[in-house]
Design a protein around this motif. Structure first.
Motif, short mmCIF file in Angstrom:
data_model
loop_
_atom_site.label_atom_id
_atom_site.label_comp_id
_atom_site.label_asym_id
_atom_site.label_seq_id
_atom_site.Cartn_x
_atom_site.Cartn_y
_atom_site.Cartn_z
N ASP A 102 0.82 -1.21 0.00
CA ASP A 102 0.00 0.00 0.00
C ASP A 102 0.86 1.26 0.00
OD1 ASP A 102 0.92 0.41 2.60
OD2 ASP A 102 -0.90 -0.34 3.54
N GLN A 103 0.19 2.41 0.14
CA GLN A 103 0.86 3.69 0.06
C GLN A 103 1.61 4.06 1.32
OE1 GLN A 103 -2.47 6.20 -1.10
NE2 GLN A 103 -1.81 6.16 -3.22
N THR A 104 1.54 3.21 2.33
CA THR A 104 2.33 3.45 3.55
C THR A 104 3.55 2.52 3.62
OG1 THR A 104 1.14 1.86 4.96
CG2 THR A 104 0.20 4.06 4.73
N GLY A 105 3.73 1.68 2.60
CA GLY A 105 4.89 0.79 2.57
C GLY A 105 4.66 -0.57 3.19
N LYS A 106 3.44 -0.88 3.59
CA LYS A 106 3.15 -2.18 4.20
C LYS A 106 2.90 -3.24 3.13
CE LYS A 106 1.25 -0.67 8.66
NZ LYS A 106 1.47 0.78 8.51
N SER A 165 7.42 -4.04 5.98
CA SER A 165 7.10 -2.62 5.91
C SER A 165 8.30 -1.82 5.44
CB SER A 165 6.65 -2.11 7.28
OG SER A 165 6.38 -0.72 7.23
N GLU A 166 8.05 -0.91 4.49
CA GLU A 166 9.03 0.08 4.06
C GLU A 166 8.45 1.44 4.43
OE1 GLU A 166 12.05 -0.16 2.71
OE2 GLU A 166 12.06 -2.36 2.65
N ALA A 167 8.43 1.73 5.72
CA ALA A 167 7.75 2.91 6.25
C ALA A 167 8.23 4.19 5.57
CB ALA A 167 7.97 3.00 7.76
N GLY A 168 7.29 4.97 5.07
CA GLY A 168 7.61 6.22 4.40
C GLY A 168 7.64 6.14 2.91
N SER A 169 7.54 4.94 2.34
CA SER A 169 7.56 4.76 0.89
C SER A 169 6.22 4.26 0.41
CB SER A 169 8.65 3.77 0.48
OG SER A 169 8.61 3.52 -0.92
N SER A 170 5.70 4.87 -0.65
CA SER A 170 4.50 4.36 -1.31
C SER A 170 4.94 3.32 -2.34
CB SER A 170 3.75 5.50 -2.00
OG SER A 170 2.62 5.00 -2.69
#
Length: 229
Positions: A5-9, A25-30
């Motif tokens: 998703d657009q939050t990196g999950k 999770s890639e937190a901060g990346s869409s």
């Protein structure tokens, strides 16, 4: 199936979507695109973090993901584009950006090179099995723009965009054929039977009541289009 998703999950299901498990999770990346080569190996691409595009790899069917050490750099303000990530086999891959270029690899992601397309905001990138590429989006003056490649995305030249259409938002080749389809928001679905050189418009009913967002063919005769009313 794996979705992001657009939050990196990253979420994964093994029961046809009945239940989903958060696996990464890639937190901060869409996250803009995911591609699997087989049931174990896949890549995903997302907007930049710390000056580089997010490129993550799985070798166990999406259960876990690791960052590629060779992710291409990104200047401030540059981002990837949803629906603009495609591979041919496991060696040639491309993805689009919002700043004129696509990034391209010919060695399975070991090295990425930037290639100019003439498109300012890329909205769709797709390669056929025989090396024909199409890239769509908006040009420098804001109008719809379409570019074509005949060498697996190494070089691009402008071609006639479908008439009566905003930019093609997504493209899908029918494998082993010269036929490619694209969606153009409220203008309907467009079909080309000559590798993007000419297009036929198919109006969705009722007109102007359906915004087409994506299209995918599962074989030479069966395809699906998704959007919103």
């Amino acid at each position: 199936c794996v979705i992001a998703d657009q939050t990196g999950k990253f979420w994964r299901t093994t029961d046809n979507g009945v239940t989903w498990v958060l696996v990464h999770s890639e937190a901060g990346s869409s996250i803009n695109g995911i591609h699997f080569f087989d049931d174990q190996n896949g890549w995903a691409m997302g907007d930049p973090l710390a000056g580089h595009f997010v490129i993550v790899v799985t070798t166990n069917g999406g259960l876990s993901w690791i960052s590629s050490p060779n992710a291409p750099p990104a200047e401030s303000g540059v981002a990837g584009r949803v629906r603009s990530f495609d591979w041919i086999g496991s060696q040639i891959g491309i993805f689009g950006t919002n700043r004129w270029v696509i990034w391209r690899t010919t060695n399975g992601g070991a090295l990425w090179d930037s290639v100019g397309t003439g498109i300012q905001f890329i909205q769709g990138v797709e390669l056929s099995d025989n090396g024909i590429g199409l890239a769509s989006g908006s040009g420098s003056e804001g109008g719809a723009f379409l570019a074509r490649s005949t060498d697996f995305g190494q070089t691009w030249s402008p071609i006639q965009h479908p008439p009566n259409a905003t930019f093609l938002r997504n493209l899908d080749w029918i494998e082993t054929t010269n036929e490619v389809w694209g969606v153009t928001s409220q203008a309907g679905i467009f079909q080309s039977t000559n590798e993007g050189l000419g297009w036929t418009q198919h109006i969705l009913a009722p007109p102007n009541d359906f915004v087409a967002g994506d299209i995918d063919f599962v074989d030479v005769s069966t395809g699906w289009c998704v959007g919103e009313r």
